[in-house]
Design a protein around this motif. Structure first.
Motif, PDB file in Angstrom:
ATOM      1  N   GLU A  38       0.832  -1.209   0.000  1.00 14.73           N
ATOM      2  CA  GLU A  38       0.000   0.000   0.000  1.00 14.73           C
ATOM      3  C   GLU A  38       0.866   1.259   0.000  1.00 14.73           C
ATOM      4  O   GLU A  38       0.518   2.270  -0.617  1.00 14.73           O
ATOM      5  CB  GLU A  38      -0.922   0.009   1.223  1.00 14.73           C
ATOM      6  N   GLU A  39       2.007   1.216   0.695  1.00 18.24           N
ATOM      7  CA  GLU A  39       2.893   2.385   0.749  1.00 18.24           C
ATOM      8  C   GLU A  39       3.500   2.687  -0.621  1.00 18.24           C
ATOM      9  O   GLU A  39       3.826   3.831  -0.925  1.00 18.24           O
ATOM     10  CB  GLU A  39       4.003   2.150   1.769  1.00 18.24           C
ATOM     11  N   VAL A  40       3.648   1.655  -1.425  1.00 13.91           N
ATOM     12  CA  VAL A  40       4.236   1.827  -2.761  1.00 13.91           C
ATOM     13  C   VAL A  40       3.358   2.726  -3.618  1.00 13.91           C
ATOM     14  O   VAL A  40       3.842   3.582  -4.366  1.00 13.91           O
ATOM     15  CB  VAL A  40       4.414   0.457  -3.444  1.00 13.91           C
ATOM     16  N   ILE A  41       2.051   2.538  -3.530  1.00 21.05           N
ATOM     17  CA  ILE A  41       1.104   3.315  -4.332  1.00 21.05           C
ATOM     18  C   ILE A  41       1.280   4.804  -4.066  1.00 21.05           C
ATOM     19  O   ILE A  41       1.332   5.620  -5.000  1.00 21.05           O
ATOM     20  CB  ILE A  41      -0.340   2.864  -4.043  1.00 21.05           C
ATOM     21  N   GLU A  42       1.397   5.177  -2.792  1.00 28.01           N
ATOM     22  CA  GLU A  42       1.585   6.585  -2.433  1.00 28.01           C
ATOM     23  C   GLU A  42       2.941   7.099  -2.899  1.00 28.01           C
ATOM     24  O   GLU A  42       3.061   8.220  -3.397  1.00 28.01           O
ATOM     25  CB  GLU A  42       1.442   6.767  -0.922  1.00 28.01           C
ATOM     26  N   TYR A  43       3.971   6.292  -2.756  1.00 29.05           N
ATOM     27  CA  TYR A  43       5.318   6.701  -3.157  1.00 29.05           C
ATOM     28  C   TYR A  43       5.385   7.003  -4.652  1.00 29.05           C
ATOM     29  O   TYR A  43       5.982   8.001  -5.077  1.00 29.05           O
ATOM     30  CB  TYR A  43       6.315   5.598  -2.795  1.00 29.05           C
ATOM     31  N   LEU A  44       4.752   6.154  -5.445  1.00 31.44           N
ATOM     32  CA  LEU A  44       4.820   6.315  -6.901  1.00 31.44           C
ATOM     33  C   LEU A  44       4.037   7.533  -7.402  1.00 31.44           C
ATOM     34  O   LEU A  44       4.257   7.983  -8.522  1.00 31.44           O
ATOM     35  CB  LEU A  44       4.305   5.051  -7.599  1.00 31.44           C
ATOM     36  N   LYS A  45       3.166   8.070  -6.581  1.00 35.81           N
ATOM     37  CA  LYS A  45       2.412   9.263  -6.980  1.00 35.81           C
ATOM     38  C   LYS A  45       3.303  10.489  -7.072  1.00 35.81           C
ATOM     39  O   LYS A  45       2.996  11.432  -7.796  1.00 35.81           O
ATOM     40  CB  LYS A  45       1.273   9.524  -5.990  1.00 35.81           C
ATOM     41  N   SER A  46       4.414  10.474  -6.342  1.00 39.53           N
ATOM     42  CA  SER A  46       5.251  11.678  -6.301  1.00 39.53           C
ATOM     43  C   SER A  46       6.732  11.414  -6.557  1.00 39.53           C
ATOM     44  O   SER A  46       7.567  12.287  -6.326  1.00 39.53           O
ATOM     45  CB  SER A  46       5.092  12.369  -4.934  1.00 39.53           C
TER      46      SER A  46
END
Length: 231
Positions: A38-46
């Motif tokens: 789940e943390e990967v999804i947020e990281y890839l946004k920015s």
């Protein structure tokens, strides 16, 4: 070519082994490691990422489900101890599928595929060596010289582009990750989750701030080492 990659696995030991193996390849830069998909999804946004190594059998969200959830996924290499996921992995256009324990020779072969794919993508994009970027601003295309751009600020689905000799910034629909992909590392550097700066416009810096003319911009903790390396 430097491959920017992230590693995803629910087993910390497996992440450490893969990171150590990747350190022997000069073409690879490991940006981050994740135990939680789940943390990967947020990281890839920015953050701009070329390649993601991901385990498949993870609690909460499978690696294949993670890839399916991404709107613009980077290149994918699946790492797993299970053969049965191979077909699904290649259906998701994975660049490769590595069985654990991963042999370094096999890892090297996978990275060659990545380099070839990234080279093909760059050629297909038709981006020649140039000193400008073309953006959509207020329903028209605008050509901006790299030297005109002082810094870029991310605002979720928009970015503000601050220019030399212009009082107000331009606003274009994009996110900071998208802009980071378009602006060459030769001239620009990410200093914060919300800011990209033209290297030639930096007039001073410390651990927490960078001076661009009369403007002070924050430096994120994750980017401090990169700033120190630049200077």
């Amino acid at each position: 070519m430097k491959i920017k990659c992230i590693l995803v696995d629910d087993e910390p030991f497996a992440l450490d082994i893969l990171e150590d193996d990747l350190k022997s390849f000069d073409t690879v830069e490991v940006l981050a490691k994740f135990n939680d998909a789940e943390e990967v999804i947020e990281y890839l946004k920015s953050n701009a990422v070329d390649l993601m190594f991901t385990d498949i059998q993870m609690p909460g969200l499978l690696g294949t489900q993670l890839v399916r959830s991404l709107e613009n996924p980077p290149l994918i290499i699946f790492t797993t101890a299970y053969h049965q996921f191979a077909v699904e992995g290649f259906e998701l256009n994975a660049i490769d599928y590595l069985m654990k324990p991963i042999r370094k020779e096999r890892l090297g072969e996978a990275l060659k595929k990545v380099v070839n794919q990234l080279s093909l993508t760059q050629k297909a994009s038709g981006e020649p060596d140039h000193n400008f970027i073309i953006l959509n601003v207020e329903y028209k295309k605008v050509k901006l010289l790299f030297d005109e751009i002082r810094y870029v600020e991310g605002l979720k689905d928009y970015v503000k582009i601050y220019l030399e000799n212009r009082a107000h910034p331009l606003l274009t629909r994009s996110n900071l990750r998208g802009m980071e992909n378009k602006l060459p590392e030769e001239f620009f550097i990410r200093i914060h989750n919300s800011f990209i700066v033209n290297k030639s416009k930096i007039e001073g810096f410390n651990q927490t701030k960078i001076a661009v003319g009369n403007t002070e911009l924050p430096v994120g903790k994750a980017y401090t080492a990169k700033i120190k390396e630049l200077f």
